[in-house]
Every structure is written in C-alpha cells, then in structure tokens.
Design a protein around this motif. Structure first.
Motif, PDB file in Angstrom:
ATOM      1  N   VAL A  12       0.869  -1.171   0.000  1.00 25.57           N
ATOM      2  CA  VAL A  12       0.000   0.000   0.000  1.00 25.57           C
ATOM      3  C   VAL A  12       0.905   1.218   0.000  1.00 25.57           C
ATOM      4  CG1 VAL A  12      -1.807   1.275   1.201  1.00 25.57           C
ATOM      5  CG2 VAL A  12      -1.783  -1.224   1.293  1.00 25.57           C
ATOM      6  N   SER A  38      -5.183  -5.511 -13.972  1.00 28.13           N
ATOM      7  CA  SER A  38      -6.201  -4.758 -13.238  1.00 28.13           C
ATOM      8  C   SER A  38      -7.414  -5.647 -13.030  1.00 28.13           C
ATOM      9  CB  SER A  38      -6.582  -3.506 -14.014  1.00 28.13           C
ATOM     10  OG  SER A  38      -5.448  -2.699 -14.255  1.00 28.13           O
ATOM     11  N   PRO A  83      -3.927   6.413  -8.359  1.00 31.34           N
ATOM     12  CA  PRO A  83      -4.831   5.358  -7.874  1.00 31.34           C
ATOM     13  C   PRO A  83      -5.164   4.319  -8.940  1.00 31.34           C
ATOM     14  CG  PRO A  83      -5.547   7.474  -7.026  1.00 31.34           C
ATOM     15  CD  PRO A  83      -4.427   7.763  -7.999  1.00 31.34           C
ATOM     16  N   SER A  86      -3.340   0.930  -9.210  1.00 32.61           N
ATOM     17  CA  SER A  86      -3.622  -0.188  -8.299  1.00 32.61           C
ATOM     18  C   SER A  86      -3.955  -1.424  -9.132  1.00 32.61           C
ATOM     19  CB  SER A  86      -4.788   0.148  -7.374  1.00 32.61           C
ATOM     20  OG  SER A  86      -4.488   1.274  -6.575  1.00 32.61           O
ATOM     21  N   ARG A 109       0.259  -7.480  -4.995  1.00 27.70           N
ATOM     22  CA  ARG A 109      -1.011  -6.730  -5.016  1.00 27.70           C
ATOM     23  C   ARG A 109      -0.720  -5.320  -4.539  1.00 27.70           C
ATOM     24  NH1 ARG A 109      -5.459  -7.059  -7.604  1.00 27.70           N
ATOM     25  NH2 ARG A 109      -5.644  -9.279  -7.108  1.00 27.70           N
ATOM     26  N   LEU A 110      -0.852  -4.352  -5.435  1.00 26.93           N
ATOM     27  CA  LEU A 110      -0.516  -2.959  -5.130  1.00 26.93           C
ATOM     28  C   LEU A 110      -1.778  -2.117  -5.007  1.00 26.93           C
ATOM     29  CD1 LEU A 110       1.520  -0.584  -4.932  1.00 26.93           C
ATOM     30  CD2 LEU A 110       1.365  -0.402  -7.415  1.00 26.93           C
ATOM     31  N   LEU A 111      -1.831  -1.331  -3.937  1.00 22.92           N
ATOM     32  CA  LEU A 111      -2.927  -0.388  -3.729  1.00 22.92           C
ATOM     33  C   LEU A 111      -2.329   0.998  -3.569  1.00 22.92           C
ATOM     34  CD1 LEU A 111      -5.920   0.267  -3.220  1.00 22.92           C
ATOM     35  CD2 LEU A 111      -5.531  -0.217  -0.797  1.00 22.92           C
ATOM     36  N   VAL A 112      -2.736   1.913  -4.438  1.00 19.83           N
ATOM     37  CA  VAL A 112      -2.257   3.289  -4.391  1.00 19.83           C
ATOM     38  C   VAL A 112      -3.371   4.174  -3.849  1.00 19.83           C
ATOM     39  CG1 VAL A 112      -1.296   5.210  -5.697  1.00 19.83           C
ATOM     40  CG2 VAL A 112      -0.779   2.853  -6.379  1.00 19.83           C
TER      41      VAL A 112
END
Lengths: 113, 111
Positions: A12, A38, A83, A86, A109-112
C-alpha cells in the motif's frame, strides 16, 4: 512453487511514495517480464528483458521504471503513482526459444491511495 | 500478432470432462499453442503446450486439428479446485516472447 518469487506480496503506498517491487527466478532462464493485471481485465505486458537488455516497453508511463541487474533479478521501481495504477503486478521468466514457456510469480497486489 | 478467441465462461459439475475450444485462424507456421490456468490473485500457471495433433500430460489433453486454426483443452473429471480462468495463447514463433492474454474462459465447477 514455480521457481519465480516476488516481494512484497502486498503493498500500500501513497501517491508521493517511492517503492520497488522485486522478482527473482531460480530456473536459469534468460528472459524476464513485468505484467500488470487490473481487476477483471486481461494481463497487460509492460516490459521484457532478454539477456538483461530491455527489448520491450509497451508504452508504460515513466512513473514505472524497470531494472534488470542480472538474469535472475528484476525490479520495478515505482514513484508518484496514481490510484488507477492499483493492480496485481506479475513477474515471469522464460528461456527464449521456439517452445518458450513463461513461468509466473505469485504477484504483488498494489494499492495506491 | 495473432489473436485467439475462446468462450467467456463455462459451467460444469464435478467429475465431468470439460472441453474448452479456442480459435486462432491466423496462427503462424512456427507458433505453438499454449494454455495457462489462473486462480484469483495468483499468477497464471502453465498447463500444456502443443504444435499439432494431440498432447497429453498429467493434468490435461490438448487436441489440435491438422489446419491448426483451433485447439481444444480437455480437462478430465474436473473438481471444484479446477474453478479458474483458462487462457489460450500463441507462443514462440512470430510472437517473439510476447504473450497476448485475452479475457480467457472462466470455468466454474459446481458440486
């Protein structure tokens, strides 16, 4: 286990952060790849490295910067992400040739935010 | 780069044989046909690869007709754990290492 590892598994980050994704392959392969997936979408090829030389860059924004210091390691440096970046980021490796098969890591797993 | 077309989704029941067909009308002479399986939030996993006729391994069979314009992945006696997305791709040859992933086929196995 496919012989391709990725760290971290989850990340994150804020839009002003700088982070790096790491990929390592233990298969003796000579090509490595970064993909982005995505939600509910097909995998998109981002970068290809063959013999440690970048041979493909699929119009990826400059906020993504790959690095391949040797045939076993691949990095994806991230800075000032958005964002919409992500996603699940997947690394793969292969031995170039007619019956080339790519082996994928488990992904990050990337969350911006 | 040649594209592949496969059904968006399929339903099956445990113990049944599942056949997923993929069309690739513009396949090049030196392209191989490769199938991958992907579970949610995981990387795709290689299942099987073939060039022509029939290939079988411990997981699946791949049937390729003489004109190579289509291929069929056969999963014998599926279980709940076979619920996943299955991708048909053309690899090697003219693809130059690039794998073009389509939407894949979302297989749902029910008890």
């Amino acid at each position: 286990e496919t012989g391709v590892t990725q760290t971290p598994r989850h990340l994150v980050m804020g839009m002003t952060n700088k982070k790096s994704l790491k990929c390592e392959q233990h298969l003796g392969h000579n090509a490595m790849y970064w993909y982005k997936q995505s939600a509910k979408k097909p995998l998109e090829l981002m970068f290809v490295y063959s013999l440690e030389e970048r041979v493909e860059n699929n119009s990826v924004p400059s906020r993504f910067s790959p690095e391949c210091p040797n045939s076993s390691h691949l990095f994806l440096h991230l800075h000032t992400l958005q964002p919409e970046d992500s996603a699940l980021y997947l690394c793969a490796s292969s031995r170039r040739g007619p019956q080339e098969t790519q082996y994928f890591g488990p992904g990050t797993r990337l969350l911006v935010l | 780069l040649a594209k592949t077309t496969q059904p968006i989704s399929m339903d099956s029941y445990e113990g049944q044989e599942v056949n997923i067909t993929c069309s690739h009308n513009n396949i090049a002479t030196n392209d191989y046909i490769t199938w991958y399986q992907q579970f949610p939030s995981q990387g795709p996993r290689f299942i099987i690869q073939g060039y022509k006729t029939k290939v079988t391994n411990e997981v699946a069979s791949l049937f390729i007709p003489a004109d190579r314009k289509s291929s069929t992945l056969s999963l014998p006696r599926v279980s709940l754990s076979d619920t996943a997305v299955y991708y048909c791709l053309l690899s090697g040859g003219d693809q130059g290492g690039k794998l073009i992933f389509g939407q894949g086929t979302e297989l749902s196995v029910k008890p």
